[in-house]
Design a protein around this motif. Structure first.
Motif, short mmCIF file in Angstrom:
data_model
loop_
_atom_site.label_atom_id
_atom_site.label_comp_id
_atom_site.label_asym_id
_atom_site.label_seq_id
_atom_site.Cartn_x
_atom_site.Cartn_y
_atom_site.Cartn_z
N VAL A 1 0.81 -1.22 0.00
CA VAL A 1 0.00 0.00 0.00
C VAL A 1 0.85 1.27 0.00
O VAL A 1 0.58 2.19 -0.79
CB VAL A 1 -0.98 0.00 1.19
N PRO A 2 1.87 1.42 0.88
CA PRO A 2 2.64 2.67 0.84
C PRO A 2 3.34 2.91 -0.49
O PRO A 2 3.46 4.06 -0.94
CB PRO A 2 3.65 2.51 1.99
N VAL A 3 3.79 1.84 -1.14
CA VAL A 3 4.43 1.98 -2.45
C VAL A 3 3.41 2.47 -3.47
O VAL A 3 3.68 3.40 -4.25
CB VAL A 3 5.05 0.64 -2.89
N ALA A 4 2.23 1.87 -3.47
CA ALA A 4 1.20 2.23 -4.46
C ALA A 4 0.70 3.65 -4.24
O ALA A 4 0.55 4.42 -5.19
CB ALA A 4 0.04 1.24 -4.37
N LEU A 5 0.44 4.02 -2.99
CA LEU A 5 -0.03 5.38 -2.70
C LEU A 5 1.02 6.42 -3.07
O LEU A 5 0.70 7.47 -3.65
CB LEU A 5 -0.38 5.50 -1.21
N SER A 6 2.28 6.16 -2.73
CA SER A 6 3.34 7.12 -3.01
C SER A 6 3.56 7.28 -4.52
O SER A 6 3.73 8.40 -5.01
CB SER A 6 4.65 6.67 -2.34
N LEU A 7 3.56 6.18 -5.25
CA LEU A 7 3.74 6.26 -6.70
C LEU A 7 2.59 7.02 -7.36
O LEU A 7 2.80 7.83 -8.27
CB LEU A 7 3.87 4.87 -7.30
N PHE A 8 1.37 6.76 -6.90
CA PHE A 8 0.21 7.42 -7.51
C PHE A 8 0.24 8.93 -7.27
O PHE A 8 0.01 9.72 -8.19
CB PHE A 8 -1.08 6.81 -6.97
N THR A 9 0.50 9.34 -6.04
CA THR A 9 0.55 10.78 -5.76
C THR A 9 1.75 11.44 -6.44
O THR A 9 1.66 12.58 -6.90
CB THR A 9 0.60 11.03 -4.25
N PHE A 10 2.87 10.72 -6.52
CA PHE A 10 4.04 11.27 -7.20
C PHE A 10 3.78 11.48 -8.69
O PHE A 10 4.03 12.56 -9.24
CB PHE A 10 5.25 10.34 -7.00
N VAL A 11 3.25 10.44 -9.35
CA VAL A 11 2.97 10.56 -10.79
C VAL A 11 1.85 11.57 -11.02
O VAL A 11 1.88 12.33 -12.01
CB VAL A 11 2.62 9.18 -11.37
N SER B 1 -3.31 -2.88 -6.32
CA SER B 1 -3.41 -3.14 -7.76
C SER B 1 -4.24 -2.07 -8.45
O SER B 1 -3.93 -1.67 -9.59
CB SER B 1 -4.02 -4.52 -7.99
N ILE B 2 -5.27 -1.58 -7.78
CA ILE B 2 -6.06 -0.48 -8.35
C ILE B 2 -5.22 0.78 -8.47
O ILE B 2 -5.23 1.46 -9.51
CB ILE B 2 -7.31 -0.22 -7.49
N LEU B 3 -4.46 1.07 -7.44
CA LEU B 3 -3.60 2.27 -7.47
C LEU B 3 -2.50 2.13 -8.51
O LEU B 3 -2.16 3.10 -9.19
CB LEU B 3 -2.99 2.50 -6.08
N PHE B 4 -1.92 0.94 -8.65
CA PHE B 4 -0.89 0.73 -9.67
C PHE B 4 -1.47 0.93 -11.07
O PHE B 4 -0.81 1.49 -11.96
CB PHE B 4 -0.29 -0.67 -9.54
#
Length: 343
Positions: free
Chosen positions: A191-201, A321-324
């Motif tokens: 989850v922290p990886v997915a949330l961070s990548l989504f907000t970063f992108v 997976s949704i966030l990715f």
């Protein structure tokens, strides 16, 4: 002839060119070059700051976990829960405080890394200068996005593993310790990886569209907060609710709730199979009146809806997976927009 200009003779009398010490040093290992070197050098202060902050956080989590282990070992864990549960308050409070602090990391990645990454170069003209050389906009975007995303992944994976290592000890000591809360759920697993990548992108795309650093940071902050709110609202919907019921009267508690289960709702069950709200008959002042109300409503038992802690990992991967997928969609949009409209 001077010794400085002499060359050594080979086996057949031929001469060999001298080897430069600088060239020798350059071939000892992989080195950044070209646009990769340029982007790393341009943003190295931000990258090293993030890596250093991550290292300090990892050290602090390891220190806190060691303290908790010493406390549990000194109080007979896991054989005497009445002894070690009573004094776990300070350790649980520190765990929650660290978890809440880590929850701001996706916002920080979006605002301070994603938003200025392209907006700064577009605002001061660096993007036009770079892409006017031999570097194509797509290659420049790929390097920008790839290097920064790699830093984000390295930092968040390390923090997720370390915090999960700490949570494993807390979970085993007290299974009911808020696994569904954001300070646990959002800081472990993917989850922290997915949330961070989504907000970063997302911040990167906002900066590319707005082309103003400060404005992009403000808008990205709003975007990141909205993502966190929506994620918190939908978090429990990622699991499959389990129901356990009894038909042996309202005073017989349902059995079968596992340790660490998160109770979602309680309701009364009638003889006809209808569900009544938990406040049914609650307004009756006396026990006699309450029993009469129960008989009138034909209440024969009650049921509990809950989420078991065993679903935590599946819920995390499903949400991640949704966030990715959303992150990949935003990245595709960035490349499609940047290929023709970047500069």
């Amino acid at each position: 002839m001077s010794n400085l200009t002499k060359t050594s003779a080979g086996p057949n009398g031929s001469t060999a060119s001298p080897v430069s010490p600088v060239a020798t040093r350059r071939t000892r290992g992989p080195r950044l070059s070209g646009v990769t070197w340029l982007i790393w050098r341009q943003h190295r202060a931000a990258y090293w700051t993030l890596l250093a902050a991550t290292a300090l956080s990892l050290a602090w989590i390891a220190y806190q976990r060691t303290g908790l282990m010493d406390y549990l070992a000194a109080h007979g864990w896991p054989d005497s829960p009445d002894k070690w549960l009573e004094g776990m308050g300070p350790y649980s409070a520190e765990f929650q405080k660290v978890g809440l602090g880590l929850g701001f990391i996706p916002i920080l990645f979006g605002v301070f890394l994603g938003a200025p990454l392209l907006a700064g170069d577009l605002e001061n003209g660096t993007a036009k200068l770079v892409t006017s050389q031999s570097v194509s906009p797509v290659r420049w975007l790929a390097a920008k996005l790839g290097i920064s995303a790699l830093v984000v992944v390295v930092c968040t994976v390390a923090l997720s593993v370390q915090f999960g290592w700490w949570f494993g000890l807390v979970k085993n000591a007290d299974p009911g310790r808020g696994w569904s809360e954001g300070f646990v759920f959002d800081n472990t697993g993917p989850v922290p990886v997915a949330l961070s990548l989504f907000t970063f992108v997302g911040g990167l795309a906002i900066g590319m569209l707005l082309r103003r650093t400060l404005l992009a940071m403000v808008v990205t902050f709003t975007f990141a907060v909205v993502v966190q709110v929506v994620w918190a609202y939908c978090r429990l919907d990622l699991g499959n609710i389990v129901t356990v019921a009894t038909n042996k009267g309202i005073n017989a508690p349902p059995s079968g709730l596992p340790d660490g289960a998160l109770e979602i709702d309680r309701s009364y069950a009638t003889g006809s199979g209808e569900s009544l709200g938990w406040s049914t008959c609650a307004h009756e002042a006396s026990e006699t009146a309450r029993d009469a109300c129960v008989q009138k409503a034909d209440i024969v038992g009650w049921s509990v809806d809950y989420l078991p802690i065993s679903q935590m990992s599946g819920m995390q991967w499903f949400g991640a997976s949704i966030l990715f997928a959303l992150t990949a969609a935003v990245a595709v949009f960035i490349f499609m927009w940047g290929r023709k409209r970047l500069v």
